[in-house]
Design an enzyme around this catalytic site. Structure first.
Site, PDB file in Angstrom:
ATOM      1  N   HIS A   1       0.836  -1.208   0.000  1.00  0.00           N
ATOM      2  CA  HIS A   1       0.000   0.000   0.000  1.00  0.00           C
ATOM      3  C   HIS A   1       0.879   1.271   0.000  1.00  0.00           C
ATOM      4  CE1 HIS A   1      -3.378   2.651   0.916  1.00  0.00           C
ATOM      5  NE2 HIS A   1      -2.678   3.129   1.939  1.00  0.00           N
TER       6      HIS A   1
ATOM      7  N   GLU B   1      -1.891  -5.220  -4.310  1.00  0.00           N
ATOM      8  CA  GLU B   1      -2.560  -4.839  -3.066  1.00  0.00           C
ATOM      9  C   GLU B   1      -3.977  -5.405  -3.008  1.00  0.00           C
ATOM     10  OE1 GLU B   1      -3.799  -0.829  -2.908  1.00  0.00           O
ATOM     11  OE2 GLU B   1      -3.722  -0.681  -0.743  1.00  0.00           O
TER      12      GLU B   1
ATOM     13  N   ASN C   1      24.568 -25.501  -3.906  1.00  0.00           N
ATOM     14  CA  ASN C   1      25.185 -26.825  -3.798  1.00  0.00           C
ATOM     15  C   ASN C   1      24.503 -27.675  -2.731  1.00  0.00           C
ATOM     16  OD1 ASN C   1      27.082 -26.891  -5.789  1.00  0.00           O
ATOM     17  ND2 ASN C   1      28.829 -27.055  -4.427  1.00  0.00           N
TER      18      ASN C   1
END
Length: 894
Positions: A47, A69, A331
């Site tokens: 917002h 929003e 990894n």
């Protein structure tokens, strides 16, 4: 810079903070979909971003924030559940917002591109689909949503603006959007309170100003901080120069002024360094998104846990560790953590755990990346290394588990079976190691198959001003970063250094380390002998550097080298000393690399020799009784001391020593061995032998020396109880004592208590087979086992031991074996015994001088039941009785 540019810069800073917060909280939301507080926080952030974008007229940014929003409001109000497809498109929205903000930062305007417009349409359509999914309830709940916003986002505005109830709905929405107005109203409210409080001074101190509290932080350009740091470095150099000059004058006022200058400079430097320090959380907080995306891509479930995010590091280092950490995390997920179905079969939780941890230790920052995955398969690493030609089969057999593990840092090495976008190209771990070492850091690997892997990185707090040891070579000074320093040793190169091939080695407390001469590295003629050895560490390895002289440690300012010198691996930078002269900073990693490939080959060649050395040598104590020399393993002696002869008294027909408020029986070797009676002076040396709480004092004329040597003794000449054999050391005959036999001769009841405590009376004698090649240990161990009530047969190697076992499989109750033996070693013997089902209940105790977790782990994997050090008689006997008790129970249940 114009006012508009200043405001835009503030917007971009806040937008970046908002984006980081959105990414972090979206990942948290997936883990806790019912957490309303996270939803509220996401809604408020989006917002605010929408309102600020509208203020600047950034239509694309405002549209994406608006639709996002709208979706978040439905999630917040419970109309929708945060399902993966919703989170996916919201994260894509964050990516587009990030792209637009980056474009704004560079071009001062939004991008005019189809990709942005197409995404806005896609996001709008998705929002409409969600409205249909709610089955028309969105229209009914629209008004309460906005009212809820006004209640959460602008409580103060609501209380101030009660008359605004007459406004239209659209005007009310606009009022909600304009968050800056809410802040202004709040500030005005506080100002009014302060003005009213002027008439009431007694109340003014009780109500602090809100505005003052919001002005505790100031945003400073990073280039200004860098400039301040450079100036602080120059100030430190000037301070060092002044301190050195002031030391020439004996003026108390000048000395006090210099001390004050030094103190203020240090405090200023520390304060400026703190401004450059950033919490490592700025890097760590990017990983929840990376982990989330990668785990979805690989169809794995991973829970990321962050620890120590508040740990601070210099900004320049934080920038440099981002890529290495990213590769290590990828990894761990790709190679380490198993798929959910595999984890369930192994009895692990379906969701893998990945921990990123940071903390301070010894002036450095330690970063650990730990997973509970499958661990690194050392055998697979070995096979891949042989396939790629990095090592041959014979080298692989000689290498320790740790050495094999570190092959993954070789360029081009990968254990992946196929090349993917994530792994398999072999360009990862070597780059990670190189980048960490460039920072003056080190990287360590610890892994356990089936349990997981921990990667441990150590890096300095800052690279700008570091403590360093100053050394010289032919008058020229060099600086060695203190973080790489292990210890300092004064040596005689002719006597103390070993030469193997063209490389010198030094034995430091049983550990063999390679040695470099700084003179030879610099290609200078040797005019004097270097006698100072600086022990340095480069990653997991240690090496020595011979220098002429060692001076004090001091703080140095690191200056980068020019482009002409950057190709020289010997130096990492330069600094200006207190006298204004230049000193080069030695690059420890570069020095280690100068030892070259030949060193690696030598170390592999030494691997077998190291094992033999550890087995065949012991520290012995040589002492005199009159004119005769005796030796005993130092590990058997609990204490050495000198005492006055009058402290030895005869009480009840026995000699005792009054020592530290204890009465200790005294043993004189001349009473039990055929040697001449010595003449003792006013002071005698005493060797204390202790087992459990019983101690005996052995009197001798003097302590000659301690020596690390082999225990190859001649047992043919001296066949006397209490004497194992003899050796010629330094042109003198030294008799090796069987200290256990001597004590039994002194007091036949000495070990009886131990028997009663540790062994039950048995009708049948317990027969033990001892596989041991050293005559010294054969006699020593056999004698104390016989003292403990066992029958003992000795085999000089593993092959003879196996033959004895095979001839009569039920004859022996226990096998005790050494590791290093000719013909057949202990490893092979254990493996052969465990292949034979006849010996399934035969306990095996490995009794060796070899130390190290690798050896211990290997013998247990082969099938040994216990592992003890040879000279620890007490623990050996305790372990034997425990093994026999377990065997007895197994046999009775069979």
């Amino acid at each position: 810079m114009s006012l508009d540019d200043e405001i835009l810069k503030d917007f971009l800073v806040e937008a970046k903070e908002g984006i980081a917060k959105l990414e972090e909280e979206f990942v948290e939301l997936e883990k806790e979909p019912e957490n309303v507080e996270i939803l509220k926080s996401l809604f408020r952030t989006m917002h605010s971003l929408k309102g600020a974008s509208g203020f600047f007229g950034f239509k694309s940014l405002e549209s994406i924030a608006h639709f996002s929003e709208d979706i978040l409001s439905k999630l917040r109000d419970g109309l929708l559940k945060p399902e993966p497809d919703i989170i996916d498109i919201l994260l894509r929205a964050v990516d587009e917002i990030k792209y637009i903000v980056a474009h704004l930062e560079e071009h001062k305007q939004e991008p005019i591109e189809d990709r942005v417009l197409e995404f806005i349409v896609e996001l709008s359509n998705f929002s409409e689909k969600l409205k249909k999914r709610i089955e028309g309830k969105g229209e009914v709940r629209e008004e309460p949503k906005e009212e809820k916003l006004s209640a959460e986002e602008s409580v103060e505005v609501k209380s101030e603006e009660e008359p605004s109830k007459g406004m239209s709905e659209d005007e009310a929405k606009e009022e909600i959007k304009e968050e800056p107005k809410e802040i202004t109203l709040q500030e005005v409210k506080e100002v009014k309170k302060e003005e009213r409080a002027k008439d009431k001074p007694q109340e003014s101190t009780a109500i602090p100003s809100t505005k003052e509290l919001t002005e505790t932080h100031v945003k400073v350009d990073i280039h200004l901080l860098d400039q301040l740091m450079n100036l602080a470095g120059e100030l430190v150099l000037a301070r060092n120069r002044v301190v050195q000059l002031a030391s020439r004058f004996h003026d108390s006022d000048l000395q006090r002024s210099v001390q004050t200058l030094s103190m203020v400079t240090s405090e200023l430097q520390e304060a400026i360094m703190k401004t450059r320090m950033q919490p490592i959380g700025t890097v760590f907080n990017k990983f929840p998104r990376i982990v989330r995306d990668l785990s979805r891509q690989l169809n794995k479930k991973v829970n990321l846990k962050l620890e120590g995010t508040e740990t601070e590091l210099d900004r320049s280092i934080i920038e440099a560790i981002k890529d290495p950490l990213t590769h290590l995390v990828r990894n761990s997920i790709d190679h380490g953590i198993e798929p959910p179905e595999e984890r369930v079969k192994l009895g692990k939780p379906e969701e893998g755990l990945l921990v990123m941890r940071a903390y301070h230790e010894g002036g450095q920052v330690v970063i650990e990346i730990e997973d509970d995955g499958r661990g690194i398969d050392v055998e697979k690493v070995k096979r891949k290394a042989i396939e790629k030609g990095l090592i041959d089969f014979r080298e692989a057999e000689r290498m320790s588990e740790k050495e094999i593990l570190y092959l993954i840092f070789k360029p081009g090495f990968s254990t992946a079976d196929k090349v993917t976008q994530v792994s398999g190209r072999g360009v990862g771990m070597d780059v990670v190691k190189t980048n960490i070492e460039k920072l003056g850091g080190t990287i360590e690997l610890n892994t356990e198959k089936g349990k997981g892997t921990t990667v441990r990185i150590k890096i300095p707090l800052t690279l700008a001003i570091v403590p360093a040891l100053i050394v010289t070579s032919q008058g020229q000074r060099f600086a060695i970063p203190q973080v790489s320093l292990r210890e300092l040793v004064s040596i005689n190169p002719e006597k103390d250094l070993l030469k193997i091939g063209n490389t010198d080695f030094y034995r430091l407390r049983g550990e063999i380390i390679p040695v470099l001469s700084l003179l030879k590295v610099l290609n200078r003629p040797q005019t004097s002998q270097e006698r100072n050895l600086v022990i340095l560490n480069a990653g997991a390895r240690y090496f020595g550097l011979l220098v002429d002289q060692i001076y004090d440690s001091e703080e140095i300012v690191v200056k980068p080298l020019g482009k002409w010198f950057k190709s020289i691996p010997l130096y990492s930078g330069a600094t200006i000393m207190g006298d204004g002269k230049l000193a080069l900073i030695l690059d420890i990693v570069g020095l280690m690399k100068m030892l070259g490939v030949a060193l690696e080959e030598l170390e592999r060649g030494l691997a077998q020799e190291k094992v033999h050395t550890a087995e065949e040598t012991q520290f012995i104590l040589i002492f005199e009784v009159g004119k005769d020399n005796f030796a005993v393993p130092l590990a058997l002696i609990s204490r050495l001391d000198k005492v006055k002869s009058d402290k030895i008294a005869t009480i009840g027909g026995k000699e005792v020593l009054l020592y530290k408020e204890k009465v200790i029986p005294v043993l004189r070797l001349e009473n039990y061995l055929p040697i001449s009676y010595p003449e003792y002076g006013d002071e005698v040396s005493v060797l204390f032998f202790t087992e459990r709480e019983k101690t005996v004092a052995i009197v001798c004329s003097r302590i000659v020396d301690t020596l690390e040597t082999t225990l190859d003794v001649d047992t043919t000449v001296y066949q006397q109880p209490g004497i194992i054999g003899h050796r010629i050391i330094n042109d003198r005959t030294v008799l090796f004592l069987d200290i256990f036999k001597i004590i039994e001769m002194f007091d036949p009841e000495w070990f009886v208590v131990k028997k009663e405590e540790e062994a039950e009376e048995m009708v049948e004698p317990i027969r033990i087979l001892l596989a041991e090649d050293s005559p010294f240990f054969q006699n020593l161990i056999k004698n104390y086992l016989i003292q403990a009530g066992f029958e003992v047969d000795v085999a000089e190697n593993g092959k003879v031991a196996l033959e004895k076992l095979t001839q009569n499989p039920t004859f022996y109750s226990l096998l005790i074996t050494d590791i290093e033996m000719p013909v057949m070693d202990g490893f092979t013997l254990i493996a052969e015994v465990r292949k034979n089902s006849q010996f399934v209940n035969l306990p095996i105790l490995v009794q060796t001088s070899l130390a190290g977790e690798d050896i211990k782990k290997k013998v247990f994997e082969l099938g040994a039941n216990a592992y003890q050090v040879k000279l620890n008689r007490e623990m050996v006997l305790q372990t034997i009785n425990e093994l026999l008790e377990v065997r007895k129970q197994r046999v009775s249940h069979a």
